[in-house]
Design a protein around this motif. Structure first.
Motif, PDB file in Angstrom:
ATOM      1  N   LEU A   1      29.267  -1.069  28.804  1.00 39.56           N
ATOM      2  CA  LEU A   1      28.190  -1.951  28.335  1.00 39.56           C
ATOM      3  C   LEU A   1      26.837  -1.243  28.358  1.00 39.56           C
ATOM      4  CD1 LEU A   1      29.164  -5.388  29.938  1.00 39.56           C
ATOM      5  CD2 LEU A   1      28.906  -4.902  27.483  1.00 39.56           C
ATOM      6  N   GLU A   2      26.625  -0.464  29.413  1.00 40.93           N
ATOM      7  CA  GLU A   2      25.373   0.289  29.545  1.00 40.93           C
ATOM      8  C   GLU A   2      25.225   1.255  28.370  1.00 40.93           C
ATOM      9  OE1 GLU A   2      25.148   2.326  33.328  1.00 40.93           O
ATOM     10  OE2 GLU A   2      23.467   3.556  32.663  1.00 40.93           O
ATOM     11  N   ARG A   3      26.306   1.971  28.088  1.00 41.21           N
ATOM     12  CA  ARG A   3      26.239   2.977  27.032  1.00 41.21           C
ATOM     13  C   ARG A   3      26.153   2.349  25.639  1.00 41.21           C
ATOM     14  NH1 ARG A   3      26.304   8.434  28.110  1.00 41.21           N
ATOM     15  NH2 ARG A   3      26.158   7.766  30.260  1.00 41.21           N
TER      16      ARG A   3
ATOM     17  N   ARG B   1      18.777  -0.950  35.528  1.00 39.41           N
ATOM     18  CA  ARG B   1      19.221  -0.529  36.861  1.00 39.41           C
ATOM     19  C   ARG B   1      19.346   0.985  36.948  1.00 39.41           C
ATOM     20  NH1 ARG B   1      25.009  -2.608  38.763  1.00 39.41           N
ATOM     21  NH2 ARG B   1      25.649  -1.021  37.277  1.00 39.41           N
ATOM     22  N   HIS B   2      19.958   1.573  35.909  1.00 37.42           N
ATOM     23  CA  HIS B   2      20.105   3.034  35.903  1.00 37.42           C
ATOM     24  C   HIS B   2      18.735   3.714  35.929  1.00 37.42           C
ATOM     25  CE1 HIS B   2      22.269   6.844  34.896  1.00 37.42           C
ATOM     26  NE2 HIS B   2      21.020   7.158  34.610  1.00 37.42           N
ATOM     27  N   GLU B   3      17.825   3.241  35.088  1.00 35.27           N
ATOM     28  CA  GLU B   3      16.504   3.876  35.013  1.00 35.27           C
ATOM     29  C   GLU B   3      15.712   3.683  36.306  1.00 35.27           C
ATOM     30  OE1 GLU B   3      14.973   2.253  31.356  1.00 35.27           O
ATOM     31  OE2 GLU B   3      16.124   3.688  30.145  1.00 35.27           O
TER      32      GLU B   3
ATOM     33  N   VAL C   1      22.888   8.856  40.531  1.00 34.06           N
ATOM     34  CA  VAL C   1      22.764   7.490  40.022  1.00 34.06           C
ATOM     35  C   VAL C   1      24.118   7.000  39.517  1.00 34.06           C
ATOM     36  CG1 VAL C   1      21.732   6.015  38.248  1.00 34.06           C
ATOM     37  CG2 VAL C   1      20.300   7.634  39.492  1.00 34.06           C
ATOM     38  N   GLU C   2      24.833   7.835  38.778  1.00 31.17           N
ATOM     39  CA  GLU C   2      26.161   7.440  38.303  1.00 31.17           C
ATOM     40  C   GLU C   2      27.066   7.083  39.476  1.00 31.17           C
ATOM     41  OE1 GLU C   2      27.352   6.879  35.084  1.00 31.17           O
ATOM     42  OE2 GLU C   2      25.183   6.967  34.792  1.00 31.17           O
ATOM     43  N   GLY C   3      26.867   7.787  40.600  1.00 27.48           N
ATOM     44  CA  GLY C   3      27.704   7.552  41.775  1.00 27.48           C
ATOM     45  C   GLY C   3      27.395   6.259  42.516  1.00 27.48           C
ATOM     46  N   ILE C   4      26.131   5.833  42.512  1.00 24.26           N
ATOM     47  CA  ILE C   4      25.781   4.652  43.332  1.00 24.26           C
ATOM     48  C   ILE C   4      25.548   3.369  42.544  1.00 24.26           C
ATOM     49  CG2 ILE C   4      24.765   6.011  45.217  1.00 24.26           C
ATOM     50  CD1 ILE C   4      21.981   5.343  44.123  1.00 24.26           C
ATOM     51  N   GLU C   5      25.259   3.475  41.242  1.00 28.15           N
ATOM     52  CA  GLU C   5      24.741   2.302  40.524  1.00 28.15           C
ATOM     53  C   GLU C   5      25.670   1.085  40.558  1.00 28.15           C
ATOM     54  OE1 GLU C   5      23.925   3.257  36.434  1.00 28.15           O
ATOM     55  OE2 GLU C   5      25.834   4.272  36.174  1.00 28.15           O
ATOM     56  N   HIS C   6      26.974   1.303  40.577  1.00 30.34           N
ATOM     57  CA  HIS C   6      27.903   0.166  40.544  1.00 30.34           C
ATOM     58  C   HIS C   6      28.131  -0.447  41.919  1.00 30.34           C
ATOM     59  CE1 HIS C   6      28.770   1.539  36.558  1.00 30.34           C
ATOM     60  NE2 HIS C   6      29.194   2.701  37.015  1.00 30.34           N
TER      61      HIS C   6
HETATM   62 MN   LIG Z   1      24.584   4.878  34.384  1.00 24.33          MN
END
Ligand SMILES: [Mn+2]
Length: 145
Positions: free
Chosen positions: A10-12, A76-78, A98-103
């Motif tokens: 969804l983010e992408r 959230r990512h930004e 960020v990819e590692g923690i965002e979820h």
């Molecule tokens: Mn992301």
């Protein structure tokens, strides 16, 4: 609640539509480095859960629910990138971190991190004070070794 993998999609998709006006299965596959057949599968799942409408030969459109969630995920990512940048994390690590923690953070944690980012952004001086501490710690680390 979307799963971490659904969130990545969804983010992408939201980002692709923002940037190009559309998101094709091939674009999504390239952006996420996955096989197009995996994209098709996930897109059908997202369609079933009302995040988007997918028609095989016409592409996909986000529903209002999909747009709302996508926008929050990109925010959230930004925000997390800004946060890691402010606390002085090396640029080379930021994206992967960020990819590692965002979820794995609650929206409460995200909002509180938002407060911290605001705290630093409102006064340049606060960032300088943090950098002073970091410089001191760097020297201590050198002395310890
Ligand atoms: Mn992301």
């Amino acid at each position: 609640m979307p799963t971490p993998s659904m969130e990545d999609y969804l983010e992408r998709i939201y980002q692709l539509i923002e940037e190009k006006g559309y998101a094709r299965v091939s674009d999504i596959a390239e952006a996420l480095e996955v096989h197009p057949s995996s994209v098709t599968k996930m897109v059908q799942k997202l369609d079933k859960k009302d995040y988007l409408v997918y028609e095989k030969y016409r592409g996909l459109v986000l529903t209002s629910k999909g747009k709302k969630v996508g926008k929050r995920l990109v925010y959230r990512h930004e925000l997390l990138e800004d946060f890691l940048h402010i606390i002085g994390v090396d640029k080379a690590y930021i994206y992967e971190d960020v990819e590692g923690i965002e979820h794995h953070l609650s929206w409460d944690a995200i909002d509180r991190i938002g407060d911290v980012v605001q705290f630093f952004q409102e006064k340049e001086e606060r960032i300088r004070l943090l950098r002073d501490i970091q410089k001191r710690n760097e020297w201590n680390e050198i002395e310890e070794t």
